[in-house]
Structure formats: structure tokens, C-alpha cells
Design an enzyme around this catalytic site. Structure first.
Site, PDB file in Angstrom:
ATOM      1  N   LYS A  20       1.982  -3.681   6.908  1.00 58.35           N
ATOM      2  CA  LYS A  20       2.423  -3.709   5.498  1.00 58.35           C
ATOM      3  C   LYS A  20       3.943  -3.554   5.418  1.00 58.35           C
ATOM      4  O   LYS A  20       4.611  -4.240   4.648  1.00 58.35           O
ATOM      5  CB  LYS A  20       1.736  -2.601   4.689  1.00 58.35           C
ATOM      6  CG  LYS A  20       0.250  -2.796   4.502  1.00 58.35           C
ATOM      7  CD  LYS A  20      -0.075  -4.020   3.655  1.00 58.35           C
ATOM      8  CE  LYS A  20      -1.557  -4.298   3.567  1.00 58.35           C
ATOM      9  NZ  LYS A  20      -1.877  -5.616   3.015  1.00 58.35           N
ATOM     10  N   SER A  55       0.840  -1.196   0.000  1.00 55.62           N
ATOM     11  CA  SER A  55       0.000   0.000   0.000  1.00 55.62           C
ATOM     12  C   SER A  55       0.875   1.245   0.000  1.00 55.62           C
ATOM     13  O   SER A  55       1.992   1.242   0.545  1.00 55.62           O
ATOM     14  CB  SER A  55      -0.833  -0.010   1.289  1.00 55.62           C
ATOM     15  OG  SER A  55      -1.424   1.239   1.523  1.00 55.62           O
ATOM     16  N   TYR A 100      -1.959  -0.598  11.059  1.00 53.31           N
ATOM     17  CA  TYR A 100      -2.215  -1.223   9.749  1.00 53.31           C
ATOM     18  C   TYR A 100      -1.004  -1.034   8.827  1.00 53.31           C
ATOM     19  O   TYR A 100      -0.494  -1.989   8.233  1.00 53.31           O
ATOM     20  CB  TYR A 100      -3.473  -0.609   9.100  1.00 53.31           C
ATOM     21  CG  TYR A 100      -3.563  -0.931   7.623  1.00 53.31           C
ATOM     22  CD1 TYR A 100      -3.877  -2.217   7.189  1.00 53.31           C
ATOM     23  CD2 TYR A 100      -3.302   0.047   6.652  1.00 53.31           C
ATOM     24  CE1 TYR A 100      -3.928  -2.517   5.831  1.00 53.31           C
ATOM     25  CE2 TYR A 100      -3.357  -0.247   5.305  1.00 53.31           C
ATOM     26  CZ  TYR A 100      -3.669  -1.529   4.901  1.00 53.31           C
ATOM     27  OH  TYR A 100      -3.706  -1.831   3.550  1.00 53.31           O
TER      28      TYR A 100
HETATM   29  P1  NAD Z   1     -11.066  -6.802   1.483  1.00 51.68           P
HETATM   30  O1  NAD Z   1     -11.302  -6.742   2.939  1.00 51.68           O
HETATM   31  O2  NAD Z   1     -12.233  -6.628   0.573  1.00 51.68           O
HETATM   32  O3  NAD Z   1     -10.333  -8.170   1.114  1.00 51.68           O
HETATM   33  C1  NAD Z   1      -9.496  -8.847   2.016  1.00 51.68           C
HETATM   34  C2  NAD Z   1      -9.998 -10.288   2.115  1.00 51.68           C
HETATM   35  O4  NAD Z   1      -9.135 -11.014   2.993  1.00 51.68           O
HETATM   36  C3  NAD Z   1     -11.419 -10.389   2.684  1.00 51.68           C
HETATM   37  O5  NAD Z   1     -12.201 -11.171   1.797  1.00 51.68           O
HETATM   38  C4  NAD Z   1     -11.235 -11.096   4.030  1.00 51.68           C
HETATM   39  O6  NAD Z   1     -12.326 -11.937   4.351  1.00 51.68           O
HETATM   40  C5  NAD Z   1      -9.944 -11.883   3.780  1.00 51.68           C
HETATM   41  N1  NAD Z   1      -9.163 -12.183   4.992  1.00 51.68           N
HETATM   42  C6  NAD Z   1      -8.762 -11.329   5.961  1.00 51.68           C
HETATM   43  N2  NAD Z   1      -8.037 -11.981   6.888  1.00 51.68           N
HETATM   44  C7  NAD Z   1      -7.972 -13.285   6.502  1.00 51.68           C
HETATM   45  C8  NAD Z   1      -7.380 -14.446   7.047  1.00 51.68           C
HETATM   46  N3  NAD Z   1      -6.712 -14.420   8.212  1.00 51.68           N
HETATM   47  N4  NAD Z   1      -7.497 -15.626   6.384  1.00 51.68           N
HETATM   48  C9  NAD Z   1      -8.187 -15.675   5.214  1.00 51.68           C
HETATM   49  N5  NAD Z   1      -8.781 -14.597   4.661  1.00 51.68           N
HETATM   50  C10 NAD Z   1      -8.673 -13.417   5.288  1.00 51.68           C
HETATM   51  O7  NAD Z   1      -9.923  -5.716   1.136  1.00 51.68           O
HETATM   52  P2  NAD Z   1      -9.400  -5.163  -0.249  1.00 51.68           P
HETATM   53  O8  NAD Z   1      -9.717  -3.711  -0.300  1.00 51.68           O
HETATM   54  O9  NAD Z   1      -9.798  -6.033  -1.361  1.00 51.68           O
HETATM   55  O10 NAD Z   1      -7.837  -5.263   0.026  1.00 51.68           O
HETATM   56  C11 NAD Z   1      -7.077  -6.376  -0.368  1.00 51.68           C
HETATM   57  C12 NAD Z   1      -5.652  -6.173   0.078  1.00 51.68           C
HETATM   58  O11 NAD Z   1      -5.136  -4.971  -0.483  1.00 51.68           O
HETATM   59  C13 NAD Z   1      -5.470  -6.038   1.596  1.00 51.68           C
HETATM   60  O12 NAD Z   1      -4.285  -6.690   1.973  1.00 51.68           O
HETATM   61  C14 NAD Z   1      -5.339  -4.547   1.799  1.00 51.68           C
HETATM   62  O13 NAD Z   1      -4.591  -4.240   2.942  1.00 51.68           O
HETATM   63  C15 NAD Z   1      -4.608  -4.134   0.534  1.00 51.68           C
HETATM   64  N6  NAD Z   1      -4.824  -2.733   0.162  1.00 51.68           N
HETATM   65  C16 NAD Z   1      -6.107  -2.256   0.042  1.00 51.68           C
HETATM   66  C17 NAD Z   1      -6.312  -0.926  -0.285  1.00 51.68           C
HETATM   67  C18 NAD Z   1      -7.708  -0.352  -0.362  1.00 51.68           C
HETATM   68  O14 NAD Z   1      -7.865   0.866  -0.248  1.00 51.68           O
HETATM   69  N7  NAD Z   1      -8.751  -1.156  -0.584  1.00 51.68           N
HETATM   70  C19 NAD Z   1      -5.212  -0.088  -0.524  1.00 51.68           C
HETATM   71  C20 NAD Z   1      -3.935  -0.616  -0.415  1.00 51.68           C
HETATM   72  C21 NAD Z   1      -3.756  -1.945  -0.065  1.00 51.68           C
HETATM   73  C1  WQD Z   2      -9.389   9.886   0.879  1.00 54.80           C
HETATM   74  C2  WQD Z   2      -9.542  11.390   1.109  1.00 54.80           C
HETATM   75  C3  WQD Z   2      -9.750  11.988   3.430  1.00 54.80           C
HETATM   76  C4  WQD Z   2     -13.540   9.859   4.004  1.00 54.80           C
HETATM   77  C5  WQD Z   2      -6.791   4.848   2.951  1.00 54.80           C
HETATM   78  C6  WQD Z   2      -5.712   4.197   3.773  1.00 54.80           C
HETATM   79  C7  WQD Z   2      -4.579   3.764   2.884  1.00 54.80           C
HETATM   80  C8  WQD Z   2      -5.093   2.897   1.739  1.00 54.80           C
HETATM   81  C9  WQD Z   2      -6.221   3.531   1.007  1.00 54.80           C
HETATM   82  C10 WQD Z   2      -5.000   0.604   2.414  1.00 54.80           C
HETATM   83  C11 WQD Z   2      -8.742  11.922   2.279  1.00 54.80           C
HETATM   84  C12 WQD Z   2     -11.019  12.293   2.685  1.00 54.80           C
HETATM   85  C13 WQD Z   2     -12.378  10.401   3.516  1.00 54.80           C
HETATM   86  C14 WQD Z   2     -14.631  10.721   4.298  1.00 54.80           C
HETATM   87  C15 WQD Z   2     -13.300  12.599   3.566  1.00 54.80           C
HETATM   88  N1  WQD Z   2      -5.639   1.663   2.232  1.00 54.80           N
HETATM   89  N2  WQD Z   2     -12.261  11.745   3.284  1.00 54.80           N
HETATM   90  N3  WQD Z   2     -14.464  12.057   4.060  1.00 54.80           N
HETATM   91  O1  WQD Z   2      -7.038   7.840   3.795  1.00 54.80           O
HETATM   92  O2  WQD Z   2      -6.211   8.293   1.435  1.00 54.80           O
HETATM   93  O3  WQD Z   2      -6.249   5.992   2.307  1.00 54.80           O
HETATM   94  O4  WQD Z   2      -7.242   3.933   1.929  1.00 54.80           O
HETATM   95  O5  WQD Z   2      -3.826   0.398   2.306  1.00 54.80           O
HETATM   96  O6  WQD Z   2      -3.685   3.093   3.696  1.00 54.80           O
HETATM   97  O7  WQD Z   2      -5.250   5.125   4.729  1.00 54.80           O
HETATM   98  O8  WQD Z   2      -8.374   7.058   1.775  1.00 54.80           O
HETATM   99  O9  WQD Z   2     -10.732   7.154   1.087  1.00 54.80           O
HETATM  100  O10 WQD Z   2     -10.174   7.242   3.548  1.00 54.80           O
HETATM  101  O11 WQD Z   2      -9.618   9.206   2.111  1.00 54.80           O
HETATM  102  O12 WQD Z   2     -13.210  13.801   3.350  1.00 54.80           O
HETATM  103  O13 WQD Z   2     -15.704  10.294   4.761  1.00 54.80           O
HETATM  104  O14 WQD Z   2     -10.911  11.656   1.432  1.00 54.80           O
HETATM  105  O15 WQD Z   2      -9.465  12.992   4.363  1.00 54.80           O
HETATM  106  O16 WQD Z   2      -8.323  13.211   1.928  1.00 54.80           O
HETATM  107  P1  WQD Z   2      -6.912   7.407   2.407  1.00 54.80           P
HETATM  108  P2  WQD Z   2      -9.814   7.594   2.159  1.00 54.80           P
END
Ligand code: NAD
Ligand code: WQD
Length: 337
Positions: free
Chosen positions: A152, A124, A148
Site C-alpha cells: 500500500k 489503508s 501487505y
Molecule cells: P476483497 O478481497 O473482497 O476484494 C478484492 C478483489 O480484488 C477480489 O474480488 C479479488 O478477486 C480481486 N483481485 C485481487 N487480485 C486481483 C488481480 N490481480 N486482478 C484482478 N482482480 C484481483 O477485499 P476488500 O476487503 O473488498 O478490499 C478491497 C481493497 O481495499 C483492497 O485493495 C484492500 O487492500 C483494501 N483495504 C481493505 C480493507 C479491509 O479491511 N477490508 C482495509 C483497508 C484497505
Molecule cells: C481488529 C481488532 C485484533 C481478530 C486489519 C489490517 C488492516 C486493515 C483492516 C487492510 C484487533 C482483534 C481480531 C480476532 C481479535 N486491512 N481481533 N480476534 O488488525 O485492526 O486491521 O484489517 O488494509 O491493514 O491489519 O483488524 O479485524 O483483524 O482486528 O481479538 O479473531 O480485533 O487484535 O484489536 P486490524 P482485525
């Protein structure tokens, strides 16, 4: 090629499953369904006309994991499974360390035990902490802002150590920026439990009438309209990035790290405007104080992925909002879990 997709019922994985099946990969999903439902797997099957093998299992259960590796001969793993809510990770850090880090250690042990040494890891942009220079390049300094993010960073460090000790591994660390949107069919999308933490899922709930007002977290940042700027990326572009990463691993590159973003930043107010255009209604919002820990601006330099993976994000902000809205309006209650 047979791929294990951990967390394969989740948001980003369900879109990746569709792209993998399209390219004729065999997909085996392992998910404990802690933040997802099995229906997302069936919808990915329906969209691609191909089947997925599903194991409902927890990465913390090593015996089952080992049995799955024994039963299936995997060529590679895409590791999405993890808990991902920043705020929650500050409340229950131990649960995050256990689930994300111990879960990954179990996975790596099973991979080593069964000689599966190709891994794509969901990292991430959070690993850059509050980056000083924009756009962010892969060699920018790394730091954790919350538990969190620490999971990572620790997992990335573990993978770098493992590769240093044994360079027969091929590992792609993919640092996602802000994934949003949904499959263009509106059949799969993001379905958060409870009130969404992230901006676009929150806007989608306001648009569909489930929540009253959007809360804009701060309009006094040093940005053109005062609201926070992020690099939003369409989840289908992100999914395609995983297929490209698997192709890359097949050329035995060793450990590689890529930003997956668009390189373009949009403010909160710009996102609201684009979403209003997509759903064709005015969306009420209120200005709240800044959310603690938020950076003013964050966007990627994604040119390394373009050069080395031949990958570039093609879908713009209009498609991101339209596709999110198609999913939300077709499925007002998500997957009905
Ligand atoms: P998500 O929660 O939709 O998907 C994660 C999945 O992992 C879920 O289906 C959950 O049930 C499963 N899971 C969690 N713990 C588990 C375990 N111990 N054993 C088996 N399954 C398990 O999330 P997502 O948004 O699809 O994110 C996927 C990955 O990408 C995550 O690792 C997240 O940290 C990373 N990521 C997400 C974002 C984002 O903004 N969505 C951004 C950067 C990184
Ligand atoms: C986006 C912008 C908020 C909600 C997060 C995690 C990051 C990654 C992606 C996993 C910001 C603003 C938000 C709301 C708002 N995830 N906001 N009202 O914080 O950039 O990233 O998700 O790895 O680690 O931190 O994403 O969508 O929460 O926020 O104004 O109700 O929207 O301040 O500027 P963020 P976000």
C-alpha cells in the site's frame, strides 16, 4: 460517466457498485475472482435495477487489460483489486508484491496509454504503521508494518511520484480504517475464504454456529477494558465515500488523500457486546495472547474528508453489527462459492 472498478466483485467494491449505480454512473468491473464470486456482481445489479459489464481478467495480464481499455472508454478508475491478508503477506510476500504492485503498474500503464487520468485508490490505515498520536491525521508519518502494508505504501509513493511528474492526473488516496457490516438488504456482504482473519467476520461465523469461540487477542493492552481499540466503519458509508471521491476528482483537485473512518474507537469486547445485541444470543469467547504486530489503539481523524468531500460516516456500531448479522444469517455459507 463510465467507471472501471478493479476488484469489483469483492467486499467493499460490491457495495460501491450499488452506490455508483444509484447515482447513474456506468460500472465496468474487472476481477480475476481470486477472492470473490460473480454472484456479488449480480446481486449489486439486482439491488440497483441496473446492469454492470463484467470482465473476468487479471491485472497481471497486460494484453487483456489493454484490450478492455480499448473496448471501453473509461472516464475514471476505482482500484480495489489486491490481496489483503496481513498474515498471508508475511508467508508469501513475493506473491503480494507481484499481485498488488505489478498489478497496479499494469493498470497505471493502461491508464496512461488510454489517457484515463482519474484514479481512486484503496489505501489503508496500515500505512500509518504504529501511529504515536491519536486520532490519526493524514499528515502523520507513514511506515510499513508487514508486506501487505508495504504494498500500500509503495503504491501510494508511486502515485505521488506519477502526479509530481504529470499534474494532469487526479488521484484520490483513500485510507480506510476497519470496514465492517453489509448492505442493509443482507444481499451483499463480506465472504472470506476459510477461517476469517478479521474480528467481525470471525464473530459472525461464531454467531451463525460455524465456529465455536471468539478468540480475543489480548486483554492486557493499555485501554479501558484491556482489549484492542479500532475505528470500525460501515461498508456502505465507505462505499459512499468513493462516490464523493469521484465527484471530487471531477473538480481536478490533483492528488488528494483522505482518511475514511468514523473517528470513534471501539474495543474488541464492545464489538462482541454489540454483536450479541444484534444476533440476540450470547457469544462465547476466550482470551488468547496478543496477536504479533497489533497496535493497542487506532482511530482516525476523518475531518478532512468531511471538509473537502462533504462526506461523513453516518451509520453507528449498532447498524454495523445488525447489518453484518442480517447478511450472515441470510447467507450462512456466504455466496455459496
Ligand atoms: P476483497 O478481497 O473482497 O476484494 C478484492 C478483489 O480484488 C477480489 O474480488 C479479488 O478477486 C480481486 N483481485 C485481487 N487480485 C486481483 C488481480 N490481480 N486482478 C484482478 N482482480 C484481483 O477485499 P476488500 O476487503 O473488498 O478490499 C478491497 C481493497 O481495499 C483492497 O485493495 C484492500 O487492500 C483494501 N483495504 C481493505 C480493507 C479491509 O479491511 N477490508 C482495509 C483497508 C484497505
Ligand atoms: C481488529 C481488532 C485484533 C481478530 C486489519 C489490517 C488492516 C486493515 C483492516 C487492510 C484487533 C482483534 C481480531 C480476532 C481479535 N486491512 N481481533 N480476534 O488488525 O485492526 O486491521 O484489517 O488494509 O491493514 O491489519 O483488524 O479485524 O483483524 O482486528 O481479538 O479473531 O480485533 O487484535 O484489536 P486490524 P482485525
Amino acid at each position: 460517466m463510465k467507471i472501471l472498478v478493479t476488484g469489483g466483485a469483492g467486499y467493499i467494491a460490491s457495495h460501491t457498485n450499488v452506490e455508483l449505480l444509484k447515482e447513474d454512473y456506468e460500472v465496468v468491473v474487472l476481477d480475476n475472482l481470486s477472492n470473490s464470486v460473480e454472484e456479488s456482481i449480480h446481486r449489486a445489479e439486482a439491488l440497483s435495477g441496473k446492469s454492470i459489464t463484467f470482465y473476468q481478467a487479471d491485472l497481471l495480464d497486460y494484453e487483456t487489460l489493454d484490450a478492455v481499455f480499448k473496448a471501453e472508454k473509461f472516464d475514471a478508475v476505482i482500484h480495489f483489486a489486491g490481496l489483503k491478508a496481513v498474515g498471508e503477506s508475511c508467508q508469501i510476500p513475493l506473491r503480494y508484491f507481484d499481485n498488488n504492485i505489478t498489478g497496479t503498474i499494469n493498470l497505471l500503464k493502461a491508464m496512461e496509454e488510454h489517457s484515463v487520468k482519474k484514479l481512486v485508490f484503496s489505501s489503508s490505515a496500515t500505512v500509518y504503521g504504529h501511529a504515536k498520536e491519536m486520532p490519526i491525521k493524514e499528515d502523520a508519518p507513514l511506515s510499513a508494518m508487514n508486506p501487505y502494508g508495504r504494498t500500500k505504501l509503495i503504491i501510494e509513493d508511486m502515485l505521488r511520484d506519477i502526479y509530481a511528474s504529470d499534474n494532469s492526473w487526479d488521484i484520490a488516496l483513500l485510507r480506510y480504517f476497519n470496514p465492517i457490516g453489509a448492505h442493509e438488504s443482507g444481499e451483499i456482504g463480506e465472504d472470506p475464504n476459510g477461517i476469517p482473519n478479521n474480528l467481525v467476520p470471525y464473530i459472525a461465523k461464531v454467531a451463525v454456529g460455524a465456529l465455536d469461540n471468539i478468540h480475543v487477542f489480548g486483554n492486557d493492552y493499555d485501554t479501558p477494558d484491556g482489549t484492542g481499540i479500532r475505528d470500525y466503519i460501515h461498508v456502505v458509508d465507505l462505499a459512499i465515500g468513493h462516490v464523493k471521491a469521484i465527484e471530487k476528482l471531477n473538480s481536478n483537485p490533483g492528488l488528494v488523500t483522505y482518511n475514511l473512518g468514523t473517528g470513534v474507537g471501539y474495543s474488541v469486547l464492545e464489538i462482541i457486546k454489540n454483536y450479541e445485541a444484534a444476533c440476540q444470543k450470547a457469544l462465547p469467547y476466550v482470551i488468547d495472547p496478543r496477536r504479533p504486530g497489533d497496535a493497542a489503539v487506532c482511530y482516525s481523524d476523518a475531518s478532512k474528508a468531511e471538509r473537502e468531500l462533504g462526506w461523513v460516516a453516518k451509520r453507528g456500531i449498532k447498524e454495523m453489527c445488525e447489518d453484518s448479522w442480517r447478511w450472515q444469517s441470510k447467507n450462512p455459507n456466504g455466496y455459496n462459492k
